[in-house]
Scaffold this motif. Structure first.
Motif, PDB file in Angstrom:
ATOM      1  N   SER A 154      23.343   6.981 -12.481  1.00 23.76           N
ATOM      2  CA  SER A 154      22.167   7.186 -13.320  1.00 23.76           C
ATOM      3  C   SER A 154      20.901   6.836 -12.551  1.00 23.76           C
ATOM      4  O   SER A 154      20.939   6.048 -11.606  1.00 23.76           O
ATOM      5  CB  SER A 154      22.312   6.268 -14.546  1.00 23.76           C
ATOM      6  N   THR A 155      19.788   7.404 -12.988  1.00 22.57           N
ATOM      7  CA  THR A 155      18.521   6.912 -12.435  1.00 22.57           C
ATOM      8  C   THR A 155      18.300   5.515 -13.012  1.00 22.57           C
ATOM      9  O   THR A 155      18.823   5.178 -14.084  1.00 22.57           O
ATOM     10  CB  THR A 155      17.336   7.797 -12.829  1.00 22.57           C
ATOM     11  N   VAL A 156      17.514   4.728 -12.325  1.00 23.57           N
ATOM     12  CA  VAL A 156      17.186   3.390 -12.812  1.00 23.57           C
ATOM     13  C   VAL A 156      16.510   3.499 -14.187  1.00 23.57           C
ATOM     14  O   VAL A 156      16.834   2.755 -15.118  1.00 23.57           O
ATOM     15  CB  VAL A 156      16.246   2.657 -11.815  1.00 23.57           C
ATOM     16  N   ASP A 157      15.602   4.449 -14.307  1.00 17.07           N
ATOM     17  CA  ASP A 157      14.852   4.603 -15.562  1.00 17.07           C
ATOM     18  C   ASP A 157      15.755   4.937 -16.745  1.00 17.07           C
ATOM     19  O   ASP A 157      15.626   4.357 -17.817  1.00 17.07           O
ATOM     20  CB  ASP A 157      13.783   5.689 -15.407  1.00 17.07           C
ATOM     21  N   GLN A 158      16.670   5.885 -16.536  1.00 16.89           N
ATOM     22  CA  GLN A 158      17.600   6.260 -17.610  1.00 16.89           C
ATOM     23  C   GLN A 158      18.467   5.065 -18.022  1.00 16.89           C
ATOM     24  O   GLN A 158      18.689   4.829 -19.199  1.00 16.89           O
ATOM     25  CB  GLN A 158      18.540   7.373 -17.135  1.00 16.89           C
ATOM     26  N   ALA A 159      18.963   4.351 -17.030  1.00 14.26           N
ATOM     27  CA  ALA A 159      19.846   3.219 -17.327  1.00 14.26           C
ATOM     28  C   ALA A 159      19.095   2.141 -18.098  1.00 14.26           C
ATOM     29  O   ALA A 159      19.624   1.560 -19.047  1.00 14.26           O
ATOM     30  CB  ALA A 159      20.422   2.643 -16.023  1.00 14.26           C
ATOM     31  N   LYS A 160      17.864   1.887 -17.711  1.00 12.12           N
ATOM     32  CA  LYS A 160      17.050   0.885 -18.405  1.00 12.12           C
ATOM     33  C   LYS A 160      16.816   1.302 -19.848  1.00 12.12           C
ATOM     34  O   LYS A 160      16.951   0.502 -20.776  1.00 12.12           O
ATOM     35  CB  LYS A 160      15.691   0.770 -17.715  1.00 12.12           C
ATOM     36  N   GLU A 161      16.460   2.567 -20.004  1.00 11.48           N
ATOM     37  CA  GLU A 161      16.135   3.067 -21.333  1.00 11.48           C
ATOM     38  C   GLU A 161      17.353   3.037 -22.262  1.00 11.48           C
ATOM     39  O   GLU A 161      17.273   2.609 -23.403  1.00 11.48           O
ATOM     40  CB  GLU A 161      15.616   4.499 -21.192  1.00 11.48           C
ATOM     41  N   ARG A 162      18.500   3.452 -21.739  1.00 14.61           N
ATOM     42  CA  ARG A 162      19.699   3.519 -22.578  1.00 14.61           C
ATOM     43  C   ARG A 162      20.372   2.171 -22.763  1.00 14.61           C
ATOM     44  O   ARG A 162      20.909   1.884 -23.827  1.00 14.61           O
ATOM     45  CB  ARG A 162      20.747   4.461 -21.946  1.00 14.61           C
ATOM     46  N   PHE A 163      20.387   1.363 -21.707  1.00 17.87           N
ATOM     47  CA  PHE A 163      21.274   0.197 -21.726  1.00 17.87           C
ATOM     48  C   PHE A 163      20.585  -1.155 -21.544  1.00 17.87           C
ATOM     49  O   PHE A 163      21.255  -2.191 -21.591  1.00 17.87           O
ATOM     50  CB  PHE A 163      22.336   0.350 -20.635  1.00 17.87           C
ATOM     51  N   GLY A 164      19.269  -1.135 -21.324  1.00 18.53           N
ATOM     52  CA  GLY A 164      18.560  -2.392 -21.101  1.00 18.53           C
ATOM     53  C   GLY A 164      18.779  -3.367 -22.246  1.00 18.53           C
ATOM     54  O   GLY A 164      18.620  -2.998 -23.417  1.00 18.53           O
ATOM     55  N   GLY A 165      19.186  -4.586 -21.925  1.00 20.93           N
ATOM     56  CA  GLY A 165      19.347  -5.634 -22.932  1.00 20.93           C
ATOM     57  C   GLY A 165      20.661  -5.596 -23.695  1.00 20.93           C
ATOM     58  O   GLY A 165      20.926  -6.473 -24.512  1.00 20.93           O
ATOM     59  N   LYS A 166      21.507  -4.596 -23.434  1.00 18.69           N
ATOM     60  CA  LYS A 166      22.742  -4.451 -24.222  1.00 18.69           C
ATOM     61  C   LYS A 166      23.933  -5.177 -23.588  1.00 18.69           C
ATOM     62  O   LYS A 166      23.997  -5.331 -22.378  1.00 18.69           O
ATOM     63  CB  LYS A 166      23.075  -2.972 -24.398  1.00 18.69           C
ATOM     64  N   PRO A 167      24.889  -5.566 -24.451  1.00 23.21           N
ATOM     65  CA  PRO A 167      26.104  -6.222 -23.920  1.00 23.21           C
ATOM     66  C   PRO A 167      26.897  -5.244 -23.044  1.00 23.21           C
ATOM     67  O   PRO A 167      26.938  -4.043 -23.325  1.00 23.21           O
ATOM     68  CB  PRO A 167      26.913  -6.575 -25.167  1.00 23.21           C
ATOM     69  N   ILE A 168      27.536  -5.765 -22.037  1.00 23.53           N
ATOM     70  CA  ILE A 168      28.249  -4.920 -21.078  1.00 23.53           C
ATOM     71  C   ILE A 168      29.375  -4.121 -21.749  1.00 23.53           C
ATOM     72  O   ILE A 168      29.644  -2.978 -21.373  1.00 23.53           O
ATOM     73  CB  ILE A 168      28.752  -5.747 -19.857  1.00 23.53           C
ATOM     74  N   GLU A 169      30.014  -4.717 -22.766  1.00 22.16           N
ATOM     75  CA  GLU A 169      31.110  -3.991 -23.434  1.00 22.16           C
ATOM     76  C   GLU A 169      30.590  -2.743 -24.128  1.00 22.16           C
ATOM     77  O   GLU A 169      31.238  -1.690 -24.128  1.00 22.16           O
ATOM     78  CB  GLU A 169      31.843  -4.907 -24.422  1.00 22.16           C
ATOM     79  N   GLU A 170      29.407  -2.865 -24.716  1.00 23.04           N
ATOM     80  CA  GLU A 170      28.790  -1.722 -25.390  1.00 23.04           C
ATOM     81  C   GLU A 170      28.429  -0.621 -24.368  1.00 23.04           C
ATOM     82  O   GLU A 170      28.623   0.579 -24.616  1.00 23.04           O
ATOM     83  CB  GLU A 170      27.532  -2.205 -26.116  1.00 23.04           C
TER      84      GLU A 170
END
Ligand code: ZN
Length: 210
Positions: free
Chosen positions: A187-203
């Protein structure tokens, strides 16, 4: 061909790459050379180590291997600073076991995994700018090598420092994280941040199906 005593082929440390070598460059794909005790005693070696630390901090990054600035030496530097953690919440820090540590230099490092436990997180690389991917690695490792003064040192590290060590040790063998990542997570860094920033790793793993 340069002999081992004149290797690497630069006389002046300021001649080395001023920017970080990007994926596609052959130096990132070859096994780097051991640094000899004689080489370590030269002023240009000490200047080179300083240059690496400076380059890592400026990037900014938490680790750098010599091939990333164009020099095929088995030499890595690492450091994690409080200001690099400001964008992570408590959960992210805890899951990653990410704690600041002061700069470490390892010459000719040898890594051994400790235990069976493995973890998977997004990882990026200064030589694959702008992207991240999920990489599974040993949670804990032991590294031996010498420091910049030639003193033998051993470090047993778990969590994020262990991940950095494995990532950097891969570099000196010509391996990049993209060789180990779950390709569907790329993923791009931006996409990953937007989708997954702050979320638990299992999610995150569930969402990616990995
Ligand atoms: Zn890297």
């Amino acid at each position: 061909m340069p002999t081992s005593s004149t290797f690497p082929p630069f006389a002046d440390p300021t001649e080395i790459e001023s920017s970080i070598v990007q994926v596609g460059a052959p130096v990132l794909r070859s096994r780097a050379h051991d640094v000899s005790p004689e080489q370590m005693q030269t002023p240009s070696f000490r200047a080179f180590v300083e240059r690496m630390i400076e380059t890592m901090r400026k990037a900014p990054g938490v680790g750098l291997a010599a091939p990333q600035i164009g020099v095929p030496w088995r030499l890595i530097v690492l450091e994690d600073r409080p200001d690099l953690l400001v964008n992570l919440n408590d959960l992210e820090r805890r899951e990653r076991e990410r704690v600041p540590f002061s700069v470490r230099v390892f010459v000719n490092p040898v890594l051994t995994p400790v235990g069976e436990e493995r973890t998977m997180f997004f990882e990026g690389c200064l030589s694959v700018k702008g992207f991240v991917g999920m990489v599974e690695r040993a949670r804990e490792v032991e590294v031996t090598g010498v420091d910049e003064r030639g003193q033998v040192q051993t470090w047993r590290a778990a969590g994020w420092p262990a991940r950095i060590l494995q990532h950097e040790a891969d570099h000196i063998d010509g391996t990049l994280y993209v060789d180990r990542m779950k390709t569907r997570s790329f993923s791009t860094v931006d996409q990953a941040k937007e989708r997954f920033g702050g979320k638990p790793i299992e999610e995150i793993r569930r969402a990616l199906g990995i």
